[in-house]
Design a protein around this motif. Structure first.
Motif, mmCIF file in Angstrom:
data_model
loop_
_atom_site.group_PDB
_atom_site.id
_atom_site.type_symbol
_atom_site.label_atom_id
_atom_site.label_comp_id
_atom_site.label_asym_id
_atom_site.label_seq_id
_atom_site.Cartn_x
_atom_site.Cartn_y
_atom_site.Cartn_z
ATOM 1 N N TRP A 75 -9.249 -2.701 -7.129
ATOM 2 C CA TRP A 75 -8.443 -2.307 -5.975
ATOM 3 C C TRP A 75 -7.948 -0.882 -6.184
ATOM 4 O O TRP A 75 -7.492 -0.538 -7.271
ATOM 5 C CB TRP A 75 -7.274 -3.267 -5.847
ATOM 6 N N GLY A 130 -5.366 2.140 -4.567
ATOM 7 C CA GLY A 130 -4.262 2.346 -3.641
ATOM 8 C C GLY A 130 -3.829 3.776 -3.476
ATOM 9 O O GLY A 130 -3.119 4.110 -2.529
ATOM 10 N N ARG A 144 6.164 3.013 -5.127
ATOM 11 C CA ARG A 144 5.014 3.042 -4.227
ATOM 12 C C ARG A 144 4.471 4.439 -3.951
ATOM 13 O O ARG A 144 3.368 4.583 -3.453
ATOM 14 C CB ARG A 144 5.388 2.374 -2.897
ATOM 15 N N GLY A 194 -5.183 2.195 -9.103
ATOM 16 C CA GLY A 194 -5.100 0.879 -8.472
ATOM 17 C C GLY A 194 -4.906 -0.190 -9.516
ATOM 18 O O GLY A 194 -4.045 -0.074 -10.397
ATOM 19 N N SER A 216 0.773 -1.214 0.000
ATOM 20 C CA SER A 216 0.000 0.000 0.000
ATOM 21 C C SER A 216 0.804 1.264 0.000
ATOM 22 O O SER A 216 1.918 1.214 0.394
ATOM 23 C CB SER A 216 -0.984 0.008 1.161
ATOM 24 N N TYR A 275 0.020 2.457 -7.547
ATOM 25 C CA TYR A 275 -0.104 2.614 -6.105
ATOM 26 C C TYR A 275 -0.261 4.055 -5.649
ATOM 27 O O TYR A 275 -0.693 4.303 -4.526
ATOM 28 C CB TYR A 275 1.119 2.002 -5.407
ATOM 29 N N SER A 312 -1.819 4.502 7.304
ATOM 30 C CA SER A 312 -1.327 4.278 5.953
ATOM 31 C C SER A 312 -0.901 5.544 5.237
ATOM 32 O O SER A 312 -0.046 5.505 4.357
ATOM 33 C CB SER A 312 -2.410 3.587 5.107
ATOM 34 N N GLY A 353 -9.706 3.172 -0.327
ATOM 35 C CA GLY A 353 -9.258 1.922 0.268
ATOM 36 C C GLY A 353 -10.182 0.791 -0.110
ATOM 37 O O GLY A 353 -10.692 0.736 -1.236
ATOM 38 N N ARG A 359 -6.254 3.492 2.515
ATOM 39 C CA ARG A 359 -4.839 3.539 2.145
ATOM 40 C C ARG A 359 -4.301 4.929 1.841
ATOM 41 O O ARG A 359 -3.109 5.176 2.013
ATOM 42 C CB ARG A 359 -4.593 2.661 0.910
#
Length: 369
Positions: A148, A150, A230, A163, A17, A191, A53, A118, A104
């Motif tokens: 998903w 992120g 990231r 994501g 994450s 991400y 996060s 998230g 996240r």
């Protein structure tokens, strides 16, 4: 699954994450300009086994953070949104708090225009919008079960979240109440997103997407086999920094920093370490800080500061009872000459505690005046 194996699995998830009960406000002294050194470590006192996060600073008295609580319990696990008003952290209510899992990332177009992304417990990504008075879940068209999210970025009138969908990257764009979803041609996942840049990896190498002429396209990068990204900090079209790592084998990861000069991405030379980098922030003047975790000094908070071609490791003090500290994200506090980093600490019994670490910056009084 044993608790220790659960921890290993969760660590992988958090590394990829990065709110129901009453909250007791926790005082946190605002560090003033002094030498660049760690100040004090504190906690927002999330429910048992909590982790943070992401953190976002609009000003010294308007700071946001997101994360999750009770991470070991699949059914009780829930996201949390916290706000710092200059003297205390408080929990901000979410309309359907029990539906939010791990939150996240954060972004804001203004004090009353804050976004969080998230997981939802219904299998859909969770997207929420609000301010200090509360958040509402936003049901964006085009998202489906298994998607998903992120990372998120918000500018006046526009929101972009990134994501993955199945094997490809996913980019969700919201404007004027309408949402569109784009799947990237590249395999992998994204991400983080900031401005015109989104970062992630293909599964075998780093990935940077750039928005130009109405479309997102992959950029040319240095050859870094096993590399991943990231987070990204964008100061201008001619200056950006992306952070991540290079996977070389089981347990063997080295940090990775790529810098953008308006024409090309290049790899930044770094001090030797096996640190994992998860987040980056900057002062807008060419000085950057990266948050992470160094397995060789697991109990010490870890950051990396880079300015021009020079990078320096900054380590915090190990505290009794902590077996490791993992910092997921950080934020530069405008006008305060300080950086705050958030994440979690783990004790010998594998219990998680959220942490907020801060340090004042060398020379901040002159740079921030």
């Amino acid at each position: 699954m044993t608790r220790r194996s659960q921890r290993r699995a969760l660590t992988l998830i958090l590394a990829a994450s990065v709110a129901v009960p009453p909250v007791t406000a926790v005082a946190h002294a605002d560090p003033g300009p002094s030498v660049e050194a760690w100040q004090r470590s504190t906690s927002m006192r999330l429910a048992a086994d909590g982790s943070l996060s992401d953190v976002l600073a609009l000003s010294g008295g308007d700071v946001w953070a997101v994360g999750q609580q009770e991470i070991w319990d699949v059914w009780k696990n829930r996201g949390t949104i916290r706000h710092w008003n200059g003297s205390a952290w408080t929990e901000v209510p979410v309309s359907d708090a029990t539906a939010a899992g791990n939150l996240r990332a954060l972004a804001a177009a203004g004090a009353s225009d804050v976004w969080a992304v998230g997981d939802g417990h219904d299998g859909l990504p969770y997207l929420a919008h609000g301010d200090v008075n509360g958040f509402e879940r936003v049901r964006a068209q085009g998202l489906r079960a298994g998607d998903w999210l992120g990372g998120v970025d918000a500018r006046q009138g526009k929101v972009v979240a990134v994501g993955s969908r199945e094997r490809n990257g996913l980019i969700l764009t919201g404007q004027n109440g309408e949402w569109t979803v784009q799947e990237t041609k590249e395999t992998g996942a994204l991400y983080a997103v900031s401005g015109a840049f989104a970062v992630g990896d293909t599964g075998t190498e780093p990935l940077v997407m750039r928005y130009a002429d109405g479309a997102w396209n992959a950029m040319r990068l240095p050859d870094v086999p096993g590399g991943y990204l990231r987070d990204v900090q964008v100061d201008s079209p001619k200056r950006a920094v992306a952070v991540g790592g290079v996977y070389r084998g089981p347990g063997d990861i080295s940090p990775l920093v790529l810098t953008w000069n308006g024409k090309q991405w290049r790899e930044q030379r770094l001090p030797d370490s096996g640190a994992r980098l998860y987040g980056v922030t900057g002062d807008g003047k060419g000085r950057y800080w990266m948050a992470g975790y160094d397995p060789e000094h697991a109990g010490e908070p870890f950051t990396l500061r880079c300015e021009k071609d020079t990078c320096e490791i900054i380590r915090g003090r190990a505290e009794k009872g902590r077996s490791s500290v993992r910092l997921q994200a950080l934020a530069y506090l405008p006008g305060k000459g300080a950086v705050w980093a958030v994440g979690h600490a783990v004790d010998s019994a594998d219990r998680y505690t959220d942490v907020v670490e801060s340090f004042a910056l060398k020379g901040s009084s002159s740079r921030d005046s």
